[in-house]
Design a protein around this motif. Structure first.
Motif, mmCIF file in Angstrom:
data_model
loop_
_atom_site.group_PDB
_atom_site.id
_atom_site.type_symbol
_atom_site.label_atom_id
_atom_site.label_comp_id
_atom_site.label_asym_id
_atom_site.label_seq_id
_atom_site.Cartn_x
_atom_site.Cartn_y
_atom_site.Cartn_z
ATOM 1 N N MET A 71 0.947 -1.254 0.070
ATOM 2 C CA MET A 71 -0.020 -0.042 -0.074
ATOM 3 C C MET A 71 0.880 1.323 -0.121
ATOM 4 O O MET A 71 0.661 2.386 -0.905
ATOM 5 N N ALA B 67 6.312 1.333 8.403
ATOM 6 C CA ALA B 67 5.795 2.593 8.337
ATOM 7 C C ALA B 67 5.421 2.888 9.762
ATOM 8 O O ALA B 67 5.439 4.279 10.287
ATOM 9 N N ALA B 68 5.023 1.871 10.824
ATOM 10 C CA ALA B 68 4.509 2.301 11.994
ATOM 11 C C ALA B 68 5.529 2.174 13.117
ATOM 12 O O ALA B 68 5.533 3.167 14.226
HETATM 13 C C1 HEM Z 1 4.896 9.480 14.740
HETATM 14 C C2 HEM Z 1 4.690 8.367 13.903
HETATM 15 C C3 HEM Z 1 4.362 8.572 12.432
HETATM 16 C C4 HEM Z 1 4.738 9.690 11.645
HETATM 17 C C5 HEM Z 1 5.400 10.825 11.821
HETATM 18 C C6 HEM Z 1 4.164 9.068 10.233
HETATM 19 C C7 HEM Z 1 4.291 9.957 8.999
HETATM 20 C C8 HEM Z 1 3.896 9.525 7.878
HETATM 21 C C9 HEM Z 1 4.310 10.311 6.589
HETATM 22 C C10 HEM Z 1 4.895 11.676 6.294
HETATM 23 C C11 HEM Z 1 3.651 9.667 5.623
HETATM 24 C C12 HEM Z 1 3.706 9.835 4.095
HETATM 25 C C13 HEM Z 1 2.793 10.847 3.620
HETATM 26 C C14 HEM Z 1 2.659 11.228 2.353
HETATM 27 O O1 HEM Z 1 3.534 10.791 1.612
HETATM 28 O O2 HEM Z 1 2.182 12.514 1.628
HETATM 29 C C15 HEM Z 1 3.229 8.307 6.085
HETATM 30 C C16 HEM Z 1 2.387 7.364 5.551
HETATM 31 C C17 HEM Z 1 2.054 6.201 5.877
HETATM 32 N N1 HEM Z 1 1.999 5.733 7.193
HETATM 33 FE FE1 HEM Z 1 2.624 6.923 8.933
HETATM 34 N N2 HEM Z 1 3.472 7.770 10.279
HETATM 35 C C18 HEM Z 1 3.589 7.477 11.805
HETATM 36 C C19 HEM Z 1 3.020 6.378 12.315
HETATM 37 C C20 HEM Z 1 2.217 5.376 11.415
HETATM 38 C C21 HEM Z 1 1.801 4.216 12.164
HETATM 39 C C22 HEM Z 1 1.619 4.036 13.549
HETATM 40 C C23 HEM Z 1 1.258 3.541 11.050
HETATM 41 C C24 HEM Z 1 0.345 2.333 11.051
HETATM 42 C C25 HEM Z 1 0.017 1.688 12.057
HETATM 43 C C26 HEM Z 1 1.611 4.210 9.810
HETATM 44 C C27 HEM Z 1 1.129 3.820 8.479
HETATM 45 C C28 HEM Z 1 1.529 4.628 7.384
HETATM 46 C C29 HEM Z 1 1.022 4.137 6.090
HETATM 47 C C30 HEM Z 1 0.411 2.902 5.796
HETATM 48 C C31 HEM Z 1 1.478 5.080 4.888
HETATM 49 C C32 HEM Z 1 1.039 5.017 3.452
HETATM 50 C C33 HEM Z 1 -0.186 5.832 3.144
HETATM 51 C C34 HEM Z 1 -0.193 5.681 1.770
HETATM 52 O O3 HEM Z 1 0.626 5.663 0.951
HETATM 53 O O4 HEM Z 1 -1.326 5.772 1.509
HETATM 54 N N3 HEM Z 1 2.244 5.275 10.197
HETATM 55 N N4 HEM Z 1 3.469 8.475 7.549
#
Ligand code: HEM
Length: 487
Positions: free
Chosen positions: A117, A293-294
């Motif tokens: 994803m 990611a998490a």
């Molecule tokens: C402090 C913790 C976290 C930060 C700062 C963070 C930050 C981000 C950022 C900046 C993106 C990319 C956004 C973009 O490209 O426009 C992202 C994508 C993603 N994050 Fe996080 N994240 C965190 C925690 C988590 C957690 C806990 C999960 C899952 C349980 C998660 C799952 C995902 C997924 C699946 C994506 C991809 C979304 C996509 O491409 O549609 N993240 N995250």
């Protein structure tokens, strides 16, 4: 005769090259490309900007070339966006056009050419994956189901640290224990299981695999090979390792069978597989995505939060006072309490602003030719939104270099982490924004809250500051921070 043939050959070669140059010039003229340093043949801008395209270097280049600029890394266009208006255009207004991800040779292996994803292009597959992952991971119901587990995990951390006598004298590497906690926080949701200790063989194996994966994905060699196809053959050795890691991961992601009482995420995902919505590989990639990611992203943010609290004892004390006043002395913070603690929220927001875990977001990509800020963006350009600069540009923030949570109670009181202000996008915004924000914020609140309630966080003996403060994320660091017993 031979000479004549050679002459003809050279002449036709010369005219072919001339024609190719002419065509490429003519094609080039169609585009009004964003400004940027003049690229050299073959290497593009690589020789000028170097290999380290981190958010600080890119901020310096933005000051020189403007809010949108173009770097040519061999055949690939790299467009860097550094203003809130242009970020809005990429992530929101033209979110569909710029909603894909670039493809890399290493990620292709880790994601089976985009079967996951996080790194898949915007389209049907992405929509399906996001829908399937939402129920088991990204709803408030999940938070309410698992928050007791998270509270229990940090309570165990506190107990464990209190049992270590040297923690309050010579110091203690908190990161390793918090890493176990973060794995457990996520593995509860995924597999309904936890790891008893840092020595659990499966935990050790998974950690090693994840570290290996991150190292491979971030390695310089991979960047070179990706940008300059001539160097691709040098990558072969790496790719072999990648494949091995992937195969080993398959073994590591089998579910524990001892608790079937409540449906955990893997049950939901296997249901989707049985219904034929996804295949076995997709299941594997979902597990992979959550690992990547998490866990480390949240852990980095916790670590940075601790580091800032160590380096700002007065802020740490103000936070402790808020916890004592609102909850009562000794009453341990739980998830519902996090909503009643504005200073705690401000500390978290300020940590995510100054120490953004993914400062350039995950790179976006336009599948087709597009327009941005009055410029033409050729199809399949890599688009970097410098979210760190948006949140640290002195033109938009008061003394952005200072760690000052108060800003989120004063002049920036309306700014939230969910992207309601395009100057502040720690989780991105729009279609590809982070769905994990719903889990990350409560975990950050409970973890930092409990640590401050139970310990006085101090620098290691002989240091006036926490050692990790001088580094730039996303580097891996062991933080040697002394938690002192609080009374
Ligand atoms: C402090 C913790 C976290 C930060 C700062 C963070 C930050 C981000 C950022 C900046 C993106 C990319 C956004 C973009 O490209 O426009 C992202 C994508 C993603 N994050 Fe996080 N994240 C965190 C925690 C988590 C957690 C806990 C999960 C899952 C349980 C998660 C799952 C995902 C997924 C699946 C994506 C991809 C979304 C996509 O491409 O549609 N993240 N995250």
């Amino acid at each position: 005769m031979d000479l004549l043939f050679l002459e003809k050959l050279l002449l036709s070669l010369f005219f072919t090259i001339l024609l190719a140059i002419l065509i490429s010039k003519l094609r080039g003229k169609r585009f009004k490309l964003p400004p940027g340093p003049i690229p050299a043949p073959i290497f593009g801008n690589w020789l000028q900007v170097g290999d380290d395209l981190n958010h600080r270097n890119l901020s310096d280049l933005a000051c020189k070339y403007g809010d949108i600029f173009l770097l040519r890394m061999d055949q690939r266009n790299l467009v860097v966006v550094s203003s809130p208006d242009l970020a809005k255009e990429v992530l929101h207004t033209q979110g569909v056009e710029f909603g894909s991800r670039t493809r890399y040779v290493v990620f292709d292996i880790f994601t089976g050419k985009g079967q996951d994803m996080v790194f898949t292009v915007y389209g049907e597959h992405w929509r399906k994956m996001r829908r399937i992952m939402t129920v088991p991971f990204f709803t408030n119901k999940v938070v309410q189901q698992y928050r007791f587990g998270w509270e229990e995990e940090i309570a165990r951390v506190v107990d464990d640290v209190k049992k270590i006598p040297e923690a309050s004298t010579t110091g203690f590497v908190l990161r390793k224990r918090l890493q176990l906690m973060m794995y457990n926080n996520m593995y509860w949701i995924m597999f309904d299981r936890r790891f008893e200790s840092e020595d659990d063989p499966l935990f050790v194996r998974l950690k090693t695999l994840n570290e290996e994966r991150s190292r491979l994905a971030q390695s310089f060699e991979y960047n070179y090979g990706d940008f300059i196809p001539i160097l691709r053959p040098f990558l072969r050795g790496y790719l072999k390792i990648c494949k091995k890691v992937k195969e080993r991961r398959k073994l590591a992601s089998t579910k524990s069978t001892d608790n079937n009482a409540l449906k955990c995420a893997i049950d939901h995902i296997l249901d989707a597989q049985q219904k034929g919505e996804i295949n076995e590989d997709n299941v594997l990639y979902i597990v992979e995505n959550i690992n990547v990611a998490a866990i480390e992203t949240t852990l980095w943010s916790i670590e940075w939060g601790i580091a800032e609290l160590v380096n700002h004892p007065e802020i740490q004390q103000r936070l402790r006072n808020e916890l004592d006043t609102v909850l009562g002395p000794g009453v341990q913070i739980t998830e519902p309490d996090t909503h009643k603690l504005p200073y705690l929220q401000a500390v978290i927001k300020e940590t995510l602003r100054l120490r953004m875990a993914i400062p350039l977001l995950v790179p976006h990509m336009n599948l087709h030719d597009a327009k941005l800020g009055g410029f033409d963006i050729p199809a399949e350009s890599k688009i970097l939104v410098n979210a760190w600069w948006l949140a640290n540009n002195p033109a938009n923030w008061k003394n952005p270099q200072d760690f000052r949570p108060e800003r989120f109670l004063e002049e920036e009181a309306k700014v939230e982490a969910n992207g309601n202000d395009f100057r502040y996008l720690p989780f991105g915004v729009g279609r590809r924004s982070c769905p994990g924000i719903i889990l990350a914020l409560p975990i950050l609140g409970i973890t930092l809250g409990r640590l401050v309630q139970n310990f006085e966080l101090l620098p290691p003996p002989g240091h006036s500051n926490s050692t990790i403060i001088s580094s730039t994320p996303p580097l891996y660091h062991d933080s040697t921070i002394i938690p002192w017993r609080h009374n």
